[in-house]
Write an enzyme that holds these catalytic residues in place. Structure first.
Site, mmCIF file in Angstrom:
data_model
loop_
_atom_site.group_PDB
_atom_site.id
_atom_site.type_symbol
_atom_site.label_atom_id
_atom_site.label_comp_id
_atom_site.label_asym_id
_atom_site.label_seq_id
_atom_site.Cartn_x
_atom_site.Cartn_y
_atom_site.Cartn_z
ATOM 1 C CG ASP A 19 9.159 -1.051 -1.082
ATOM 2 O OD1 ASP A 19 8.507 -0.035 -1.332
ATOM 3 O OD2 ASP A 19 8.672 -2.094 -0.608
ATOM 4 C CE LYS A 26 2.627 0.152 -1.694
ATOM 5 N NZ LYS A 26 3.494 -0.288 -0.593
ATOM 6 C CD GLN A 53 2.542 -2.453 2.218
ATOM 7 O OE1 GLN A 53 2.859 -2.388 1.030
ATOM 8 N NE2 GLN A 53 2.429 -1.378 2.965
#
Ligand code: GUN
Length: 284
Positions: free
Chosen positions: A119, A52, A96
């Site tokens: 997200d 990422k 995460q």
């Protein structure tokens, strides 16, 4: 033999599109920033986070890395998120998952400001997705829709069966397919006659977390098969929830693992970061 859906190629095209749009914003003096939070040392999560950050660099966003030990407390993490929420230079916050067991994931996701929720996991983002108003769409399911569209695979009116009901994949994939006018069935571990239901699918989306769970007996001749699973065997070889070798001769299109849905998650994350930046600077 099915056409293999090349998620790597499509994800690269999307990142190039984001990069091109971002260059215009950079010229105007606007730089996007993604804060990436990793708690603990899960090896798979470390790889995802590294990728990422690499994607941010490629498209021209700054990535700020917060790599914390698994001993970090929930309060400490909530405090960090609060700081990131209040930092006006940060466009996106990504924590995460999974988090260590002593930290309540729902509480952490709820703490992220919805305007920085790239997200798409916050309940406000999920609500916006369900009703179809502005928000951030979750990256993996949005990536699946993008793959289908870029391969000109018709969704409207098709029978779509989703196997798995996780908050990250199954549930949002079902909602996004519904938004595209598919007739959607969500199946899970308590579903009876799973084989029969799957065999009726024009588009089969599988995210169950079980290696090779779906073989050709579950697949209708000519169906489109989307595999969201990822597993690493003892020889370090990656495979999915679908038995690719068995299913590829029956499907019309199939995503491989690796190189199918996986790279799309990061490409869609970059798209969400760009959208967040554009919203911040009033370009949308
Ligand atoms: N863990 C597995 N997939 C994801 C994802 O898309 N985002 C985050 N934050 N964590 C994940």
């Amino acid at each position: 033999m099915a056409e293999i859906i090349d998620g790597k190629k499509i994800s690269e095209a999307i990142k190039d599109e984001v990069k091109a749009e971002n260059e215009i914003l950079l010229e105007k003096g606007f730089k996007g920033t993604l804060a990436v939070v990793l708690v603990g040392d899960d090896p798979a999560s470390s790889v995802y986070v590294k990728n990422k950050k690499k994607a941010c660099e490629y498209v021209g966003f700054e990535s700020l890395s917060y790599e914390k030990p698994s001993s970090m407390t929930e309060d400490e993490l909530l405090f960090l998120i609060d700081e990131l929420n209040n930092d006006e230079n940060i466009d996106g916050i990504l924590v995460q998952l999974p988090l260590p067991p002593h930290i309540d994931e729902d509480k952490v996701i709820a703490a992220i400001s919805p305007i920085k929720d790239v997200d798409g996991f916050h309940v406000q983002s999920v609500g916006a997705m369900v009703v179809g108003t502005d928000g951030f769409l979750p990256c993996t399911p949005a990536g699946i829709i993008e793959l289908l569209k870029r391969y000109d695979i018709k969704i409207d009116g098709k029978n779509c069966v989703v196997v798995g009901r996780s908050n990250i994949v199954g549930k949002p994939a079902a909602i996004l397919m519904l938004r595209e006018n598919a007739t959607v069935t969500i199946t899970h571990s308590h579903t009876k006659n799973l084989k029969d239901i799957c065999s009726d699918a024009d588009i089969l989306i599988v995210g169950v977390g079980k290696r090779h769970f779906i073989n050709s007996e579950y697949v209708k001749e000519g169906a489109v098969v989307i595999d969201v699973g990822i597993h690493r065997d003892e020889n370090n070889k990656l495979s999915g929830d679908v038995d690719f070798e068995d299913v590829k001769n029956k499907a019309s299109y199939i995503t491989p693992v690796p190189g199918g849905v996986g790279p799309m998650t990061i490409a869609m994350l970059m798209k969400n970061c760009l959208l967040s930046l554009k919203r911040r600077v009033g370009e949308v």
